[in-house]
Design a protein around this motif. Structure first.
Motif, PDB file in Angstrom:
ATOM      1  N   LEU A  21       0.817  -1.215   0.000  1.00  0.00           N
ATOM      2  CA  LEU A  21       0.000   0.000   0.000  1.00  0.00           C
ATOM      3  C   LEU A  21       0.849   1.262   0.000  1.00  0.00           C
ATOM      4  O   LEU A  21       0.412   2.306  -0.513  1.00  0.00           O
ATOM      5  CB  LEU A  21      -0.937  -0.009   1.212  1.00  0.00           C
ATOM      6  N   VAL A  22       2.056   1.204   0.543  1.00  0.00           N
ATOM      7  CA  VAL A  22       2.968   2.352   0.452  1.00  0.00           C
ATOM      8  C   VAL A  22       3.325   2.614  -1.008  1.00  0.00           C
ATOM      9  O   VAL A  22       3.438   3.769  -1.455  1.00  0.00           O
ATOM     10  CB  VAL A  22       4.245   2.094   1.285  1.00  0.00           C
ATOM     11  N   MET A  23       3.486   1.541  -1.769  1.00  0.00           N
ATOM     12  CA  MET A  23       3.869   1.659  -3.178  1.00  0.00           C
ATOM     13  C   MET A  23       2.690   1.992  -4.092  1.00  0.00           C
ATOM     14  O   MET A  23       2.897   2.417  -5.231  1.00  0.00           O
ATOM     15  CB  MET A  23       4.507   0.350  -3.652  1.00  0.00           C
ATOM     16  N   LEU A  24       1.450   1.784  -3.618  1.00  0.00           N
ATOM     17  CA  LEU A  24       0.284   1.934  -4.487  1.00  0.00           C
ATOM     18  C   LEU A  24       0.175   3.314  -5.143  1.00  0.00           C
ATOM     19  O   LEU A  24      -0.041   3.396  -6.370  1.00  0.00           O
ATOM     20  CB  LEU A  24      -0.989   1.615  -3.694  1.00  0.00           C
ATOM     21  N   PRO A  25       0.312   4.426  -4.411  1.00  0.00           N
ATOM     22  CA  PRO A  25       0.197   5.729  -5.082  1.00  0.00           C
ATOM     23  C   PRO A  25       1.325   5.977  -6.083  1.00  0.00           C
ATOM     24  O   PRO A  25       1.146   6.738  -7.042  1.00  0.00           O
ATOM     25  CB  PRO A  25       0.266   6.736  -3.917  1.00  0.00           C
ATOM     26  N   LEU A  26       2.482   5.335  -5.874  1.00  0.00           N
ATOM     27  CA  LEU A  26       3.636   5.574  -6.743  1.00  0.00           C
ATOM     28  C   LEU A  26       3.613   4.689  -7.978  1.00  0.00           C
ATOM     29  O   LEU A  26       3.951   5.134  -9.079  1.00  0.00           O
ATOM     30  CB  LEU A  26       4.931   5.334  -5.951  1.00  0.00           C
TER      31      LEU A  26
END
Length: 528
Positions: A424-429
């Motif tokens: 989820l940390v990577m999701l926006p990126l």
């Protein structure tokens, strides 16, 4: 005196020892001595349930829980699929949508302790039957809602009645399986969540893509396509209540209330169904006495209920209850926030474009004044994305079923939470298109689903029978607090940009993973 051979070989007459002499020597009456002799032949619950084997009854039980798990998904998630149409019919804002997602959980929280108390004192089966039936009736009322207030109130009371039977269901499943199967069964039946999460968006696609409007009593009462969708999902809890009419009471509960004769009959029925042999061949003949029958039913059970449940809120159970509840708050904050908001996010992202997630959900800083509300247009691909997300847990549940007894429950739960937080940390990126968003959300929700099912299994094992449903009700109530917090916080955090909501969810899931290290090891633990 001369003794004949016949006299010498004759057996000596058995000497009867007076009762008063027995009491002086042993301190026990002859009745108690007889009871001690019988205790060597009595079987506890674990021995009795293991003797029933595994077969048709267990398969039938798992199939009966399918509509129950589907009810859990439909009651909590169906409203999230109607926002694309209902937001214009009811003039809903993002905060209104978050409130509607959360209000069902508010109803569940308000009734958690009541249901836990009733089921731990009056029984499992009747709570499941009547709870699911009343939930179905209220879901029908949800389906005919005509305005925001009516939808809000009916959703609240639907959650109020649904909380009890579903909290009982997990304990009921555990109490009808032997120790080495218990965690695997709870985990594998959680696959029914996957079936429901896959079927629900397909049902939404079949109904919500139609431009249906049925006018009743002129124009004052309108049934839209989204009303029909909610009415269709209302049938699931009604079917569930009818199914559990055919199921037996939990024998573990009956033994804990001193009703061993009834428990024995259920064990015999399960044995006969699993083995195909006559009930009389059941090898267990006597069950250990766990409690006297004076407090087994009716008002006596209610009067003794509060004193019976008091130990749950005292050491040593209190610290474990608090810990598991805090962990579950974090788990549901992350898992359900993404799950409930994903249908709306999927409808915002054009399935045929490379538009990123952050571009799709960015707040409109220059809204046009007095523009007529236009429903978000959805197509089959939009709902197929949600179906794929729902089906993503199949592999992780299968792997989890193989690893849970080898690696330990707390290890599986902790690793799942940390992996989902990282994704989820990577999701926006990395969420630069519909495909990448679907893939990442699918994997993240698969891990959180497996972790949540494992946590439920840990909670079942931590507490004795007389406290188990009350503990599960409190545990589920805490998770719903996390869901309410997350579903309302998400639209508020979106106002500050794309990163804050996803970073917040990831941080909460990471805290849940760290907390799992503090949970006691309950792998292969026998039920108390």
């Amino acid at each position: 005196m001369v003794l004949s051979k016949t006299d010498a070989e004759a057996p000596a007459a058995k000497e009867e020892i007076p009762h008063d002499h027995l009491f002086k020597v042993t301190g026990l009456s002859s009745t108690n001595l007889e009871k001690l002799a019988q205790d060597a032949e009595t079987a506890d619950f674990e021995t009795a349930i293991a003797a029933t084997g595994y077969g048709k009854f267990n398969v039938y039980l798992m199939l009966c829980t399918l509509p129950a798990f589907c009810s859990a998904v439909s009651v909590t998630s169906s409203v999230s699929y109607i926002f694309t149409q209902a937001q214009c019919d009811m003039q809903l804002s993002l905060l209104d949508m978050g409130t509607l997602n959360a209000i069902t959980y508010g109803g569940m929280i308000s009734s958690a302790l009541v249901w836990g108390f009733l089921s731990d004192t009056l029984g499992r089966r009747r709570i499941m039957v009547w709870g699911f039936l009343f939930t179905g009736i209220l879901e029908m009322c949800v389906g005919i809602s005509q305005n925001f207030i009516m939808l809000l109130l009916t959703r609240f009371f639907s959650g109020f009645f649904f909380n009890g039977p579903f909290a009982v269901l997990i304990s009921y499943l555990a109490e009808l399986h032997r120790t080495e199967l218990r965690a695997k069964v709870i985990l594998l039946t959680s696959l029914f969540y996957t079936i429901a999460n896959t079927a629900l968006p397909l049902l939404a696609w079949a109904i919500l893509t139609k431009d249906w409007h049925f006018y009743i009593f002129g124009t004052s009462f309108v049934i839209h396509a989204w009303n029909l969708f909610l009415l269709a999902t209302a049938l699931i809890p009604l079917i569930t209540g009818l199914v559990f009419f055919c199921m037996p009471e939990s024998p573990k509960f009956l033994m804990s209330r001193g009703r061993n004769a009834e428990a024995m009959q259920i064990f015999k029925r399960i044995y006969a169904m699993n083995t195909g042999k006559p009930m009389e061949d059941y090898p267990i003949k006597l069950l250990v006495e766990e409690k006297s029958e004076q407090q087994a039913e009716g008002l006596a059970a209610l009067r003794g209920g509060w004193s019976q449940l008091a130990p749950l809120f005292r050491p040593p159970h209190l610290k474990w209850l608090m810990l598991i509840c805090v962990i579950h708050v974090c788990c549901m904050f992350g898992s359900n926030t993404i799950r409930l908001w994903y249908p709306q996010l999927a409808s915002m992202i054009d399935s045929g474009s490379n538009e990123g997630l952050c571009s799709a959900i960015a707040p409109d800083t220059n809204p046009a004044p007095d523009v007529l509300c236009q429903p978000i247009q959805t197509d089959m691909l939009t709902y197929l994305q949600s179906a794929v997300v729902g089906a993503g847990s199949v592999i992780t549940y299968g792997i989890g079923g193989l690893l849970i007894n080898r690696c330990g429950k707390r290890f599986v739960a902790g690793i799942c939470s940390l992996l989902s937080a990282a994704i989820l940390v990577m999701l926006p990126l990395w969420g630069t298109g519909a495909f990448s968003v679907v893939a990442m959300v699918t994997i993240a929700l698969a891990f959180t689903s497996l972790g949540g099912a494992t946590l439920s299994s840990i909670c079942v094992d931590l507490f004795p029978t007389s406290l188990r449903v009350m503990a599960m009700a409190t545990y589920l109530m805490s998770g719903r607090l996390g869901t309410i917090s997350g579903t309302i916080a998400f639209p508020a955090l979106v106002e500050y940009g794309c990163l804050p909501p996803f970073l917040t969810i990831a941080a909460v899931l990471a805290a849940y993973g760290i907390g799992c290290a503090l949970v006691p090891n309950t792998t292969l633990k026998k039920l108390e």
